[in-house]
Every structure is written in structure tokens, then in C-alpha cells.
Design an enzyme around this catalytic site. Structure first.
Site, PDB file in Angstrom:
ATOM      1  N   GLU B 208       0.793  -1.226   0.000  1.00 50.66           N
ATOM      2  CA  GLU B 208       0.000   0.000   0.000  1.00 50.66           C
ATOM      3  C   GLU B 208       0.828   1.280   0.000  1.00 50.66           C
ATOM      4  O   GLU B 208       0.347   2.315  -0.429  1.00 50.66           O
ATOM      5  CB  GLU B 208      -0.934   0.001   1.223  1.00 50.66           C
ATOM      6  N   SER B 488     -51.843 -25.254  27.932  1.00 46.76           N
ATOM      7  CA  SER B 488     -51.845 -26.120  29.115  1.00 46.76           C
ATOM      8  C   SER B 488     -50.560 -26.115  29.925  1.00 46.76           C
ATOM      9  O   SER B 488     -50.525 -26.712  31.003  1.00 46.76           O
ATOM     10  CB  SER B 488     -52.157 -27.552  28.681  1.00 46.76           C
TER      11      SER B 488
END
Lengths: 167, 785
Positions: B208, B488
Site C-alpha cells: 500500500e 396447558s
């Protein structure tokens, strides 16, 4: 059923008598929590009502045993926060070992958290089940908590009831 | 001022003189004007220069402050890291070798027979050797170390160190399960300069910014080269940026390609270089650079990038993996190794060539790296431990103590209760069972949803939390937020209240038609699931078979108020439904709330709010908060033991009997809401409590019952590990009673269930069963006759 209970109680009394001087860790940590009562402005158990030493059979789980030993050291060094972390780690490994909950109750009491100490002692009582030694230990811890909460009569009554399992 | 000269008409050549005079006048006026203009220009220049200098200084100062503040701030703005529960390793631990290998692989450990570096393992026969990574646990640091684990019959037999000494207890490093990144989505794992692999630092410079160590923030050559390329191509495609400029761009600027922005970039880069060292700037770059997008989460920096692409820490990356990471910088989307592996591979190889040419790697290492596959994980989040649903509860729990900004920027280390193995297993069971059910019942693919919470029975700590059928996707968390009728599964609260009021399991209730009218005149006529009625029957049968009419009868016997008061005790909140339909579970609850309710039963009578966080440490490893076990006794031990016996019978004789684990010592209850909209199961063994919900997001019917939906998921959750049977207290007053009638009976003559009965003398004895009546019963029968 009743015969079995009688035999086990006799055995416990005998074992407890023999092992009365064999539980330094339990004794040390109990003394440690006693010191903390004082530092937190709570009542220290009197000599008459203070429980006798009880044989402390270690947990069967080897990992929990090691962590309990480390927690005991932390308690004697008056480091209850560290002891709580170690005991909680031990409980994650062996959650049904009542002795770990008893020590956790002691550590919370040493830190001045009487409500948590009371609940953890109750948990220990519930888990102790038919193990009379553990049950006695758990109730004696509950007596310590009660004393710290100012319930001296109830604490003394519990100690009278469960001291017979000690030597 | 021009001096005035005397004039005379008589003098010779007066006109000439006149002309000369006027000319002189004009000259002097021009001179004056030019002098004035000169002075004005000078003044203007001076003022302009002064203003420009002041403005420049001001702007420079502003830039300097902004850059310094941002740079310093960003250096320490670290999202909180969240860790799972570490796996404890000790002799006696019940775990298969394959399971431990899976755990290691989840942590990104790789197979290496030489155990050359931390993060590796080697498996041979009954022995698994591993080189554990170092880790900063709550209690302190653990250095990396080699460990040998010997197995025997799916149990760890020995744990030894390198010198063969016994290790009594050791932990794997915990999995990182997520982080709290800010709302703009930037997530990162900060690396210190010492943690940056030398090859990464050198490689970045080589690829870079070759002159990074020499320039002062910008490169004239680079800018000229880029400008030349741009002029020739007619667009502004080349940047010519140094690493410093790239960092500035990432911090402060947009991706806009203008010359003005470029000038600002250069100015800022110069200031940054003046203010900070090269090492600081390079480290900041390594922590800052954008490396990919994963949904709302932006992957920034090589620390997180390494975990995201390779599921391992940066110091364990191989040469070719470092090259791959560097290759992504140029275009995280264009060179995305998941989507464009060939493109990424080609660029990686060019980078490896540059490494070789620059002398960063030797020829053999280059050859080796070139020959390696990309070796990224199969897809984003496919490896490691990314559990967004669990992160929701961690976030909710921490929001009471920490601000969102603390969580996003203070680098907190959060230790949680999650067990990745449980989570993975539960998620797998949810996904596969739903697929299976949809296929069998010819339902639309993906129409069913599910949620689940699994906790430790004794501590109430959450071991796994499933928010939907897709585990690794952020989305609506049904475990926390789907509030649905529980059906239930509420019934054990009625039975508990009944037992506490003195009723026995054998007490008879009426399973007969009933119509109730509310104060407003609204009539309610409940029905059994199958539409049948069964007359008088014992409570245990009513619960096990989940008979609505019988349960409403029982509820009415002890009163709705009493049942709801008990519900409040056990959950910490009052129910929303104040009508008798509450008895049948017309009460919306989330799976987490139901877990809290059932925790009272599973723990042996202690209420605890399910919790996910163990402790929070600051960035330096100092504890900020510890979240201890928090329990309160809520049910007497004998009563809860009795209730749990009943719930075991639900499994062995009732609606849970189809489960392959029904008779292996598990307790539970199924539930189905009206029109089969919701399918529930809540159940537990000795160590784990599980709540499972199945339904549809549009709340339409699923055609599933609790048994055919949620229970099946639970069954599949147990397949891999089996169940841990409930341990009973030996001092229960267990009695054999006939399941159908509640009469005292023996196995030889009836379908009996064994259940605690406090007052056995109240039991009717089934005739012809050879059961002797007690003295009291005999006496009563004499009087009755």
C-alpha cells in the site's frame, strides 16, 4: 425406614465425633465469616452458641473440590468476592453439591449480604436431602445467617438441634 | 503635496509655460493616484495576508484539534467483547472426544500433529492433545500451554501437562460470541503494536505504501502519478494515497473524489504525521481499515477481520492468510473472498509475489503459500460462535447497569453463561425439526417458527437461547419478544396451588361440561381437546392427560384469585387475563417468562430470573460488576418434589408419553393454544430446563399440538447427549395409585403411578388388588357400611 434412619444417625454421631478435629478448612472459613460479621456491624456468634466443628466431607467432583479449596483460602484471607466467583464456578460444575452452596452462603455473609446468604443456605438445605451431615451443616450455616440478622434465639435453637451431629 | 509656483502673463512663452504647468499638474495627480493605489494595494495585500495567515492558522488549529481528538478517541473507542462460558476440563468430565474436538474447532483451533503453536490440537486414539491459547480470564491470565487429555468411555480420564504432571482443572479459552458495536455499525477488535504480526506490518507497507517510513504523510510522486493517470483516462480513478492519507480518509472524509477533498486529505495527513509516530499511525490503520460488511456490521481492522474471515486470532494467521487480508483492502466488495474467491485468490498471489520480491518471505514459504487454498471459512458467521439472539438478552441485562455508549466504546469484557455446544445443538434441533414437520404435513416451507430457552436447573443461568429457526441471523427474537398464549403449560400452577391447599394427587375432580358467566354476562364454555368428557378422575390424570374441564373444575375449587396469586409469586408479575380462561393458559407469555415460571419447579422450589451475564470487566481486566446467583425460595421442598413427580407422570403416562425419553426420569408439560396457534413444551431433567415454542409469525393455526410440535424439537435436542435423570429425595411418601381412578392399587392389578400422598388413609383401596387397608380406612369402612 425408621430403622435405617436410626442406624444412619448413630453412624453420623460416631463419624462426627471422630472427625470433630479434622475439618480445618470448614472451621477456618467459618471463623472468617465470623470476623466479617464484626466488620459489617453484625453480631458475632457467642462461644456458647457457636457451632462445633463438623466433619466436612469434600465434594465428590474433583474439579469442584479444588475450587472449594481455593475459595476456602480466599475466605480465610477475607476475600469473599473472590471466594464467591470461585464457588459459583464450582457450582456450575457440580450444582447439586450442598457444601458448595453452604460456602457460598458463608461468602455472601462475609460480604454482608445476609439475604443472599439466607437463600443460599436454604438452597443447601434443600439439596442436602437425606445426607444428615450436610443437612446439619446447612442448618448451622442458616443459624449463622440468622444470628447475623439479629435472630439470636432462632439461631441458638437451630444450633442446639443440629449440634448433636457434631462431636 | 506639489509646490505652487507663481505665474506671470508678461513672461515669454507663457503659453508654453502654461502647458508645461498643466502637464506637471496632471503628472503630479497621476503620481498621487498611483502612489495611493500602490499604498492601498500594499495595505490590501498586507491585510489579506494577515487574514489569510490567521484563517490558515485557525483552520490548521481546527484541523489539528479535530485530528488529534478523533485519533486519540478512536484509538480507545473499543466495542465491548462478549464471551461464552469456557469449557471446564477435568478428570471425570463427561464429554466425548469428538465433542471436545468440535469445541476446539469452534474456537478456531486447527489440527497439527506437532502442536507447533497455540491454537492447535492433535487427536490420536483415546488421546487428544492441544496447545491452548493464553487468555485473560476473570480471575487472571492463563498462559498458553500444551495439554494432553485422555478419554475413556466418553469421559475424561486424565488431564496432563507437557511434563506429564496431572492437571486437576483447566479451561478452554471462551468463544467470543459478539460485540456491541456502535449504531454506525463499525465493529473492531483492537490490536496493540506488539500484537501486529511483523509480516502484516511489512506487507502492508510493501503493497500500500512503499515509502511509508520516509514520507511526511503524503507522496508527491504518488499524487503526480495518480494525476497523470487521471488526466489520461479522463476520470478520477487513481488516488495515490499513502497509508496516512487512507487513514485520514477513513476517519474524516467521504469517498468523494475531488481535488478539494484531496487537498484536505493531504493537509490532515501532514498534521497526523507531525503529531503521531509512524508506529501509532500504522497501528491505527491496522485497527481502522474497512475490510467487509456483514449485514449491519461493518468489519473494521485486521483483528476482527482475522476472526471474521478465518475464525482465528491474527497471530495465528499463515503467510497466505495475511496476504489474503491485505488483498481485501483494495476493494472489500470486489475482492470479497466469500463471493469472489477466484478474484481474491489471484490478487492474493500477486501480493505473495510482491512479498517474495521485497524479500519479506523466502522462496519455500512463497511456494508453500502460493500452493495453499484461500482457507477462509465457508461463509460469514458459519464458523466460530456468533449468536445474535443470546446477545439480545445480554444487552437487555446490561442496559440496567451500563449506558449504550459504555458498551460501544469502553472496551468492556463481558463474561456470559452461554454454552456454545448447547446453543449449537438446540439451534440444529429447531431448524431440522421444523423442516421435517413442514415436509411431513405439507406446510409451506419456512412458515413455522420456533424459539427456545435452556437454563441450568439449579442456577437459572441461560445456557442457550434460540430466537428463531435461523440462528446466525439478526432478527425478531421470539424467545424474548413473542408473547403468545401458553395453553396447558400453565396447569402445573393450578396443581401446585391445589397441593399447597391440602389436596392430594388422588383427589377427584369433575371432567364434566361446564359453562361460566362473567360479571359482564359473557358466557364461557370450555371443552376438552378431543371434545369428550370423562367424569370423576384424580388430579394426576387430569394433569397428565391435560383435561381442560377437570382443570377448570380444580381451579374453581381453589379459586382463580389463589391460583393467580401463586402465579405472581412464581413469576414476579401479575397475569394479564383476570378470567377463568387463565386456567387453560389464555395468558400471553414469552418463552423466557415461561422459563422463569418453570425454573421454580426445576430448581426444587427456588425462583430466579434467568440470567445471562456472569461478570463485566473493564479493558484493563478490573472487575466492574459481578452478577451473582440470585434465588429466592418460592415452594416448600416437599411440595415441589411432589409436583415434579406429577410432571414426570405427565411424561410417562400423559401427553408426553410419545417422547423416547418419557420414562427416563424427565418432567414436563405440553401446551397448545386455541386453534393450534401455539405449540409449547416446558420440561426438565436433573440439569437442564428447556422451554420450546412453535408457531407462526402471522399467528395463524399451525395444526400442531404441544406434543407434535414443541415436544418433538425437545426430543431432538436430547438425542446427542441423552437426558440426566431427575434425582429424587428418598423421604417422599410414595404410594402406588391407579392412574384412572386414584385408588390405592398394586402393579399386578392396575395401571398404577407412583406418587407422593401425604394422607394415605384418605385413599380408597381398589378391591381385589391385595392392598391392605390401613386401620383408619378399615374403621371408616365399618362406619360407612
Amino acid at each position: 425406614m425408621n430403622i435405617k434412619l436410626c442406624i444412619s444417625l448413630v453412624c453420623i454421631i460416631l463419624i462426627g465425633g471422630c472427625a470433630g478435629n479434622q475439618g480445618p478448612k470448614a472451621t477456618d472459613s467459618r471463623a472468617s465469616s465470623g470476623k466479617k460479621f464484626k466488620s459489617n456491624g453484625k453480631t458475632q456468634p457467642s462461644a456458647q452458641t457457636k457451632p462445633a466443628k463438623i466433619r466436612s466431607t469434600p465434594p465428590k467432583n474433583s474439579a469442584a473440590k479444588i475450587l472449594l479449596a481455593q475459595a476456602d483460602t480466599a475466605l480465610t484471607q477475607q476475600a469473599p468476592v473472590q471466594a464467591i466467583a470461585l464457588l459459583e464456578r464450582a457450582i456450575r460444575i457440580d450444582p447439586r453439591e450442598a457444601l458448595l452452596w453452604i460456602r457460598l452462603s458463608q461468602a455472601h455473609l462475609a460480604q454482608g449480604h445476609a439475604t443472599a446468604a439466607s437463600q443460599h443456605a436454604r438452597k443447601a438445605i434443600a439439596l442436602a436431602g437425606s445426607d444428615a451431615v450436610r443437612t446439619a451443616q446447612a442448618w448451622l450455616q442458616m443459624a449463622d445467617v440468622m444470628e447475623a440478622q439479629g435472630e439470636r434465639q432462632q439461631a441458638a435453637s437451630l444450633r442446639r438441634r443440629y449440634l448433636r451431629f457434631a462431636g | 503635496m506639489v509646490k505652487k509656483t507663481p505665474t506671470s502673463d508678461k513672461t515669454k512663452g507663457s503659453s508654453h509655460r502654461k502647458n508645461s504647468k498643466s502637464s506637471k499638474k496632471a503628472d503630479s495627480w497621476l503620481k498621487r493616484l498611483s502612489n495611493w493605489a500602490l499604498r492601498a494595494l500594499l495595505k490590501l495585500t498586507l491585510w489579506t495576508t494577515l487574514f489569510a495567515t490567521l484563517a490558515g492558522l485557525g483552520f490548521g488549529y481546527y484541523l489539528d484539534r479535530t485530528i488529534t481528538k478523533t485519533f486519540e478517541g478512536r484509538r480507545w473507542s473499543v466495542p465491548a467483547q462478549v464471551f461464552a462460558q469456557p469449557l471446564e476440563i477435568y478428570a471425570g468430565q463427561r464429554i466425548k472426544k469428538t465433542q471436545l474436538v468440535e469445541e476446539l474447532q469452534r474456537l478456531g483451533y486447527h489440527s497439527d500433529t506437532n502442536l507447533a503453536a497455540p491454537g492447535s490440537y492433535s487427536s490420536s486414539g483415546a488421546i487428544l492433545s492441544t496447545y491452548l491459547r493464553n487468555f485473560d480470564f476473570m480471575e487472571g491470565s492463563r498462559a498458553s500451554q500444551r495439554v494432553k487429555i485422555t478419554f475413556q468411555n466418553s469421559i475424561i480420564n486424565r488431564v496432563q501437562a507437557e511434563d506429564n504432571s496431572e492437571i486437576p482443572l483447566i479451561r478452554l479459552d471462551p468463544a467470543t460470541i459478539g460485540s456491541f458495536f456502535p449504531s454506525h455499525g463499525e465493529d473492531r477488535l483492537i490490536l496493540t503494536p506488539e500484537q501486529v504480526p511483523p509480516l502484516l506490518a511489512k506487507g502492508l507497507k510493501a503493497i500500500e505504501d512503499r515509502n511509508f517510513d520516509k514520507h511526511r504523510g503524503f507522496s508527491i510522486n504518488g499524487i503526480l502519478r495518480a494525476a497523470w493517470v487521471n488526466i489520461r483516462s479522463g476520470n478520477r480513478s487513481q488516488g495515490g494515497s499513502t497509508l496516512t492519507q487512507q487513514l485520514v480518509k477513513s476517519y474524516f472524509l467521504t469517498n468523494e473524489r475531488t481535488y478539494e477533498r484531496k487537498l484536505r486529505e493531504v493537509a490532515m495527513a501532514i498534521i497526523l504525521e507531525l503529531r503521531f509516530s509512524k508506529e501509532d499511525i500504522l497501528t491505527a490503520y491496522i485497527n481502522e481499515i474497512f475490510l467487509g460488511q456483514n449485514g449491519a456490521r461493518a468489519i473494521h481492522g485486521f483483528g476482527l477481520g482475522s476472526q471474521f474471515y478465518f475464525n482465528k486470532p491474527i497471530n495465528e494467521l499463515a503467510v497466505h492468510e495475511i496476504a489474503t487480508m491485505i488483498s481485501i483492502i483494495r476493494g472489500p466488495s470486489y475482492y470479497n473472498p466469500f463471493r469472489h474467491p477466484e478474484r481474491a485468490l489471484a490478487r492474493r498471489n500477486r501480493i505473495l509475489d510482491t512479498f517474495l520480491a521485497g524479500g519479506l518471505i523466502s522462496n519455500p514459504r512463497h511456494q508453500d503459500a502460493i500452493g495453499s487454498a484461500l482457507s477462509v471459512i465457508s461463509s460469514p458467521n458459519s464458523a466460530g460462535a456468533y449468536y445474535p439472539a443470546f446477545m439480545d438478552i445480554v444487552r437487555a441485562e446490561l442496559s440496567e447497569r451500563y449506558s449504550a455508549s459504555d458498551l460501544r466504546s469502553q472496551g468492556l469484557r463481558i463474561f456470559t453463561t452461554l454454552k456454545p455446544r448447547e446453543q449449537e445443538n438446540a439451534q440444529k434441533a429447531v431448524s431440522s425439526t421444523l423442516q421435517m414437520i413442514e415436509k411431513e404435513r405439507k406446510l409451506d416451507k419456512g412458515s413455522l417458527q420456533a424459539a427456545s430457552v435452556i437454563t441450568d436447573t439449579q442456577t437459572g443461568e441461560i445456557l442457550a437461547l434460540i430466537g428463531g429457526r435461523k440462528g446466525r441471523v439478526d432478527g425478531f427474537n421470539r424467545a424474548l419478544n413473542a408473547s403468545r398464549s401458553v395453553g396447558s403449560v400453565i396447569k402445573p400452577v393450578i396443581v401446585l396451588t391445589a397441593l399447597e391447599s391440602g389436596l392430594e394427587w388422588s383427589t377427584l375432580v369433575n371432567d364434566t361440561p361446564i359453562t361460566m358467566t362473567s360479571d359482564s354476562g359473557k358466557r364461557w364454555t370450555p371443552r376438552n381437546y378431543d371434545g369428550k368428557t370423562r367424569g370423576e378422575l384424580p388430579i394426576i390424570r387430569a394433569l397428565a392427560m391435560s383435561l381442560n374441564l377437570a382443570m377448570v373444575d380444580l381451579g374453581n375449587t381453589i379459586s382463580l384469585g389463589e391460583v393467580q396469586r401463586r402465579f405472581t409469586d412464581l413469576t414476579g408479575y401479575a397475569p394479564k387475563n383476570r378470567y377463568p380462561s387463565f386456567f387453560l393458559g389464555a395468558e400471553p407469555m414469552s418463552p423466557l417468562q415461561l422459563t422463569e415460571l418453570y425454573g421454580n419447579f426445576a430448581s426444587g422450589g427456588f425462583h430466579t430470573t434467568p440470567k445471562a451475564v456472569i461478570a463485566v470487566l473493564n479493558e484493563q481486566g478490573q472487575p466492574l460488576s459481578h452478577h451473582p446467583f440470585d434465588l429466592t425460595q418460592s415452594i416448600r421442598p416437599k411440595t415441589v418434589a411432589s409436583l415434579n413427580r406429577g410432571l414426570e407422570i405427565v411424561m410417562s403416562h400423559g401427553t408426553g408419553r410419545s417422547s423416547p425419553f418419557a420414562k427416563q426420569g424427565v418432567a414436563g408439560k405440553t401446551g397448545t393454544s386455541n386453534d393450534n396457534r401455539d405449540s409449547w413444551y416446558a420440561g426438565f431433567d436433573n440439569s437442564k430446563l428447556s422451554v420450546v415454542w412453535v408457531g407462526r409469525d402471522d399467528n395463524k393455526s399451525t395444526s400442531l399440538t404441544g406434543t407434535s410440535g414443541a415436544l418433538r424439537i425437545w426430543n431432538n435436542m436430547q438425542i446427542s447427549g441423552g437426558v440426566d435423570p431427575i434425582i429424587h429425595s428418598p423421604d417422599e411418601n410414595l404410594v402406588e395409585i391407579e392412574f384412572a381412578t386414584g385408588m390405592r392399587a398394586a402393579k399386578s392389578c392396575a395401571d398404577v403411578v407412583v406418587i407422593p400422598i401425604r394422607r394415605t388413609d384418605t385413599l380408597t383401596v381398589k378391591l381385589g388388588c391385595g392392598v391392605r387397608k390401613s386401620f383408619g380406612q378399615r374403621l371408616r369402612s365399618i362406619f360407612n357400611n
